[in-house]
Design an enzyme around this catalytic site. Structure first.
Site, mmCIF file in Angstrom:
data_model
loop_
_atom_site.group_PDB
_atom_site.id
_atom_site.type_symbol
_atom_site.label_atom_id
_atom_site.label_comp_id
_atom_site.label_asym_id
_atom_site.label_seq_id
_atom_site.Cartn_x
_atom_site.Cartn_y
_atom_site.Cartn_z
ATOM 1 N N ASP A 98 -8.045 -5.826 -13.271
ATOM 2 C CA ASP A 98 -8.135 -6.715 -14.430
ATOM 3 C C ASP A 98 -8.838 -7.997 -13.961
ATOM 4 O OD1 ASP A 98 -6.216 -8.070 -12.978
ATOM 5 O OD2 ASP A 98 -4.694 -8.084 -14.559
ATOM 6 N N CYS B 72 -4.580 -6.040 -9.453
ATOM 7 C CA CYS B 72 -4.288 -7.032 -10.489
ATOM 8 C C CYS B 72 -3.693 -8.250 -9.791
ATOM 9 C CB CYS B 72 -3.386 -6.459 -11.583
ATOM 10 S SG CYS B 72 -1.734 -5.941 -11.066
ATOM 11 N N THR C 101 -0.554 -9.184 -9.171
ATOM 12 C CA THR C 101 0.504 -8.820 -8.219
ATOM 13 C C THR C 101 0.365 -7.396 -7.676
ATOM 14 O OG1 THR C 101 1.858 -7.986 -10.025
ATOM 15 C CG2 THR C 101 2.191 -10.310 -9.390
ATOM 16 N N HIS D 48 3.506 9.586 5.001
ATOM 17 C CA HIS D 48 4.726 10.209 4.459
ATOM 18 C C HIS D 48 4.653 10.536 2.969
ATOM 19 C CE1 HIS D 48 7.659 8.866 7.893
ATOM 20 N NE2 HIS D 48 6.576 9.483 8.333
ATOM 21 N N HIS E 59 7.286 16.246 4.963
ATOM 22 C CA HIS E 59 6.872 15.268 3.951
ATOM 23 C C HIS E 59 6.180 15.962 2.774
ATOM 24 C CE1 HIS E 59 8.154 12.157 6.616
ATOM 25 N NE2 HIS E 59 7.377 12.635 7.577
#
Ligand code: RB5
Length: 146
Positions: A12, A68, A70, A101, A136
């Site tokens: 964004d 973005c 955060t 993993h 995994h």
């Protein structure tokens, strides 16, 4: 996957500069890049880009990078897509472990949290670290078994 893997990028407005820096980094590394925007500083909605990138990754067309402010909104939205394993990383150890993993296929970053130098390091680790497989793989399969 045949040929060169494609990396889909999205951000964004808050993630624009960091996304552009990572696109440049990816191109300098010789990676195949598709920049799905945003392309200018006008205010935009992060889910639009998260869904655009996640659709491509879920379709098996490549892997993704979403940025973005955060990285949180991007990861929430991208992880709505079955088959997408979007990992929000703020340091290289997490990036390495989520490849080893979780076989993460989308890297999410927060431009208001992680500076460009560290973000490039995280990106490089994410690109260069293979999935470990084994036990995994069984766990990753269970992620979509709800
Ligand atoms: C935009 O201000 C901000 O909310 C967005 O970039 C992101 O951080 C959302 O999770």
């Amino acid at each position: 996957m045949t040929g060169k893997e494609t990396w889909f990028f999205g951000s964004d407005h808050a993630g624009l500069d960091l996304k552009n820096a990572l696109v440049a980094r990816a191109k300098a590394r010789g990676l195949e890049v598709v920049d799905l925007g945003t392309h200018d500083a006008a205010s935009t909605d992060y889910p639009d880009y998260a869904h655009e990138v996640a659709r491509r990754v879920a379709a098996g067309e490549g892997r993704g990078v979403l940025v973005c402010g955060t990285g949180i909104g991007m990861s929430i939205a991208a992880n709505r897509h079955p088959g997408v394993r979007a990992a929000l990383c703020a340091e290289p150890f997490g990036a390495r472990m989520t490849r080893l993993h979780n076989d993460a296929n989308v890297l999410c970053l927060g431009a208001r949290i992680t500076g460009p130098g560290l973000a490039e390091e995280i990106f490089d680790v994410f690109v260069d670290t293979p999935f470990e497989g084994g036990r995994h793989a069984r766990r990753v399969t269970k992620i979509d078994e709800r």
